[in-house]
Scaffold this motif. Structure first.
Motif, mmCIF file in Angstrom:
data_model
loop_
_atom_site.group_PDB
_atom_site.id
_atom_site.type_symbol
_atom_site.label_atom_id
_atom_site.label_comp_id
_atom_site.label_asym_id
_atom_site.label_seq_id
_atom_site.Cartn_x
_atom_site.Cartn_y
_atom_site.Cartn_z
ATOM 1 N N ARG A 102 -79.344 71.273 41.487
ATOM 2 C CA ARG A 102 -78.695 71.547 42.768
ATOM 3 C C ARG A 102 -78.622 73.038 43.090
ATOM 4 N NH1 ARG A 102 -73.420 67.548 43.155
ATOM 5 N NH2 ARG A 102 -74.587 65.572 43.328
ATOM 6 N N GLU A 105 -78.241 74.885 46.743
ATOM 7 C CA GLU A 105 -78.038 73.905 47.814
ATOM 8 C C GLU A 105 -76.826 74.292 48.647
ATOM 9 O OE1 GLU A 105 -77.754 69.971 46.347
ATOM 10 O OE2 GLU A 105 -79.826 69.901 45.578
ATOM 11 N N GLY A 106 -76.844 73.922 49.904
ATOM 12 C CA GLY A 106 -75.766 74.257 50.815
ATOM 13 C C GLY A 106 -74.618 73.292 50.754
ATOM 14 N N SER A 107 -73.762 73.366 51.749
ATOM 15 C CA SER A 107 -72.566 72.541 51.788
ATOM 16 C C SER A 107 -72.924 71.066 51.903
ATOM 17 C CB SER A 107 -71.698 72.958 52.981
ATOM 18 O OG SER A 107 -70.589 72.110 53.112
ATOM 19 N N GLN A 108 -72.155 70.250 51.183
ATOM 20 C CA GLN A 108 -72.326 68.805 51.225
ATOM 21 C C GLN A 108 -71.022 68.148 50.855
ATOM 22 O OE1 GLN A 108 -74.555 67.554 47.332
ATOM 23 N NE2 GLN A 108 -75.538 69.430 48.090
ATOM 24 N N SER A 109 -70.968 66.834 50.968
ATOM 25 C CA SER A 109 -69.731 66.102 50.718
ATOM 26 C C SER A 109 -69.240 66.343 49.296
ATOM 27 C CB SER A 109 -69.969 64.605 50.937
ATOM 28 O OG SER A 109 -68.789 63.872 50.658
ATOM 29 N N HIS A 111 -68.521 69.138 48.041
ATOM 30 C CA HIS A 111 -68.852 70.513 47.634
ATOM 31 C C HIS A 111 -68.959 71.363 48.906
ATOM 32 C CE1 HIS A 111 -69.750 68.879 43.638
ATOM 33 N NE2 HIS A 111 -70.424 67.925 44.277
ATOM 34 N N PRO A 112 -67.836 71.711 49.500
ATOM 35 C CA PRO A 112 -67.867 72.367 50.824
ATOM 36 C C PRO A 112 -68.518 73.740 50.836
ATOM 37 C CG PRO A 112 -65.650 72.410 49.896
ATOM 38 C CD PRO A 112 -66.461 71.534 49.010
ATOM 39 N N GLY A 114 -71.068 74.649 48.764
ATOM 40 C CA GLY A 114 -72.415 74.588 48.233
ATOM 41 C C GLY A 114 -72.479 74.966 46.762
ATOM 42 N N ASP A 121 -70.722 74.773 41.252
ATOM 43 C CA ASP A 121 -70.000 74.562 42.504
ATOM 44 C C ASP A 121 -69.307 75.858 42.922
ATOM 45 O OD1 ASP A 121 -68.831 73.398 44.681
ATOM 46 O OD2 ASP A 121 -67.151 72.562 43.563
ATOM 47 N N HIS A 300 -74.483 81.629 51.205
ATOM 48 C CA HIS A 300 -73.148 81.058 51.003
ATOM 49 C C HIS A 300 -72.596 81.376 49.616
ATOM 50 C CE1 HIS A 300 -76.056 78.055 49.503
ATOM 51 N NE2 HIS A 300 -75.130 77.778 48.599
#
Length: 332
Positions: A102, A105-109, A111-112, A114, A121, A300
């Motif tokens: 990962r 990787e950007g923001s996702q559910s 893991h606001p 990213g 995290d 980010h």
């Protein structure tokens, strides 16, 4: 023909005009005078409100409670302290748990913020990084304030050769560049705890507080109440602890509060340069250093720890400014 003496009327009262004379007041007017604001029974604090004036500290607290800058900064600092002690309240998981699959990787559910370049995290590491920054800032400030106040206060009170020696020592410490001194001193220390960083900050930070405390004590010991206590036979320890210290500590508190934010920034700077805290410790400076090479691909990972550091430093500086405005009578 002599004037006829006015008969005594109990329903009338006599009040001073404030210019050497008197004037007659009716009973209702006399009652109204007694109930004017600030007088006994008035709305400014009840009977005897002017008999007991507020002290410097109570007056400062009265001003701080009405200062929005103080309220906002205090709430931010309180929040930082809470998450420093109990980070699991708002962050689940471990800041050391990473998944290279990962990475960046950007923001996702769930893991606001990213993930960073190592797949960690960013949100969890940002929350846990507050513990290190707040711990270093608070402990370093306490050490600097205690050491600087004791040395500067004793030098200012006794004077003489000790004062001259201390002044020359502080001049030497002021000539040492802080970042360069950190690179030299901390590069030879292999410990992975916060104590070497705290010790370094105390070592180079006490001269500033010492100068402030020395000048404040010299000013306070010249006051009449100190001279009167000395004439009555008060010992040096009693003069220092009971009469001088309470009236000389305000400038030290102001400078120490503002410096706390600077010490947090200094820890992050040293960690960014690789001589402060080192992995696997969690620090905003470490995360900023790790994210800097990937700022184009994963901004980010750099934005959130940098923003948390900026907000923290700004909160402590704002708190120090509010305390300075409340404790400095010249700014009233």
């Amino acid at each position: 023909m002599p004037e006829q003496q006015q008969p005594y009327e109990p329903e009338r009262a006599v009040a001073g005009t404030g210019m050497g004379g008197t004037m007659d007041l009716g009973a209702s007017e006399a009652v109204t005078l007694e109930k004017t604001p600030g007088g006994p029974g008035g709305p400014d604090g009840g009977p005897g409100s002017h008999d007991r004036p507020r002290s410097l500290w109570s007056d400062a607290w009265h001003d701080l409670r009405r200062n929005p800058v103080f309220i906002i900064s205090a709430l931010v600092i309180l929040f930082l302290i809470v998450i420093s002690v109990w980070p699991s309240l708002i962050a689940s998981g471990s800041p050391l748990k990473c998944d290279l699959a990962r990475a960046q990787e950007g923001s996702q559910s769930g893991h606001p913020f990213g993930f960073n370049g190592q797949g960690c995290d960013v949100y969890t590491r940002t929350v846990y990084g507050a513990r290190t920054s707040v711990a270093v800032g608070v402990l370093a400030t306490l050490g600097v304030a205690v050491l600087g106040s004791v040395l500067g206060g004793l030098a200012g009170f006794f004077g003489g050769a000790g004062d001259a020696v201390l002044s020359r020592i502080t001049d030497v410490f002021f000539a040492i560049p802080v970042v360069l001194g950190g690179l030299v001193l901390l590069s030879v220390i292999t410990s992975n705890t916060v104590w070497p960083v705290i010790g370094f900050i105390v070592l180079l930070g006490w001269p500033q507080i010492s100068r402030i405390a020395r000048g404040s004590v010299i000013t306070a010991k010249q006051n009449d109440y100190v001279q009167a206590a000395r004439a009555l036979g008060a010992s040096n320890s009693r003069l220092l602890l009971r009469h001088i210290a309470p009236n000389a500590v305000a400038p030290v508190i102001v400078v120490a509060t503002i410096a706390l934010g600077t010490y947090i920034s200094l820890e992050a700077t040293l960690s960014f340069l690789g001589v402060g805290l080192k992995p696997p410790s969690v620090s905003w400076g470490i995360d900023i250093s790790a994210a800097a090479p990937y700022v184009r691909n994963a901004p980010h990972a750099l934005l959130w720890p940098s923003g948390a550091l900026a907000v923290t430093v700004l909160a402590f500086i704002m708190l120090g400014d509010a305390v300075r405005d409340a404790l400095d009578p010249k700014l009233r």
